[in-house]
Design a protein around this motif. Structure first.
Motif, short mmCIF file in Angstrom:
data_model
loop_
_atom_site.label_atom_id
_atom_site.label_comp_id
_atom_site.label_asym_id
_atom_site.label_seq_id
_atom_site.Cartn_x
_atom_site.Cartn_y
_atom_site.Cartn_z
N THR A 12 0.98 -0.82 -0.07
CA THR A 12 -0.03 -0.10 -0.11
C THR A 12 0.34 1.39 0.02
O THR A 12 1.65 1.45 0.59
N SER A 13 0.20 2.25 -1.09
CA SER A 13 1.62 3.42 -1.00
C SER A 13 0.24 4.19 -0.35
O SER A 13 -0.87 4.84 -0.26
N TYR A 14 0.85 5.59 0.50
CA TYR A 14 0.30 6.17 0.91
C TYR A 14 0.74 7.93 0.25
O TYR A 14 1.89 7.60 0.33
N ALA A 17 2.71 11.07 4.71
CA ALA A 17 3.41 10.49 6.07
C ALA A 17 1.83 10.55 7.48
O ALA A 17 1.64 9.52 7.52
N GLN A 19 -1.08 10.00 6.85
CA GLN A 19 -2.09 8.25 6.36
C GLN A 19 -1.76 7.03 6.70
O GLN A 19 -1.70 6.38 6.93
N ALA A 20 -0.08 6.72 6.23
CA ALA A 20 0.66 6.50 7.05
C ALA A 20 0.76 5.87 8.40
O ALA A 20 0.67 5.05 8.37
N GLU A 23 -2.75 4.99 9.21
CA GLU A 23 -2.90 2.84 8.80
C GLU A 23 -2.36 2.51 10.32
O GLU A 23 -2.80 1.09 10.60
N ILE A 24 -1.03 2.88 10.15
CA ILE A 24 0.51 2.19 11.29
C ILE A 24 -1.02 1.61 12.65
O ILE A 24 -0.81 0.86 13.41
N VAL A 29 -0.26 -3.16 9.62
CA VAL A 29 0.85 -2.49 9.06
C VAL A 29 1.89 -3.82 9.41
O VAL A 29 2.62 -3.85 10.69
N LEU A 32 7.56 -1.46 6.95
CA LEU A 32 7.38 0.45 6.78
C LEU A 32 8.21 0.61 5.83
O LEU A 32 9.71 0.42 6.77
N THR A 34 10.45 4.42 3.78
CA THR A 34 9.83 5.73 4.17
C THR A 34 11.14 6.45 3.31
O THR A 34 11.80 6.07 3.31
N LEU A 46 8.56 11.02 11.37
CA LEU A 46 7.31 9.90 11.04
C LEU A 46 8.06 8.86 12.22
O LEU A 46 6.99 7.58 13.34
#
Length: 100
Positions: A12-14, A17, A19-20, A23-24, A29, A32, A34, A46
């Protein structure tokens, strides 16, 4: 010839940061990857945020900057991959952090 086990993965791409991070925080997840420079929050911030919130997700940062390497390590990154070595080093970095 023995075949190498290939793990299944959903990638999955976000767009950001933030949004990531969201989700995390839901726990969905396993790894990651980054970059250092992103528009809304940089990679080291992040990573620091995730570590302060006690998320144990393995994190790889990719960058071409030696300064980014130090920032990532100070933030708690698990593995840093230099952008110029991405093709040779990323697969091994992922394998070292994910149990198959």
């Amino acid at each position: 010839m023995a075949k190498e086990a290939v793990p299944l993965a959903e990638v999955t791409s976000y767009a950001s940061a933030l949004q990531a991070l969201q989700e995390i925080s839901t726990g969905g997840v396993d790894l990651l990857i980054t970059n250092c420079h992103m528009p809304d929050m940089d990679g080291p911030t992040l990573i620091k945020t995730l570590r302060q919130e006690r998320h144990n997700v393995p994190i790889i940062m990719i960058s071409g900057s030696d300064e980014a390497r130090q920032l990532a390590e100070d933030a708690g990154v698990d593995c840093f991959v230099a952008k110029h070595a991405i093709h040779s080093a990323l697969t091994e970095a992922i394998r070292s952090l994910i149990e198959m």
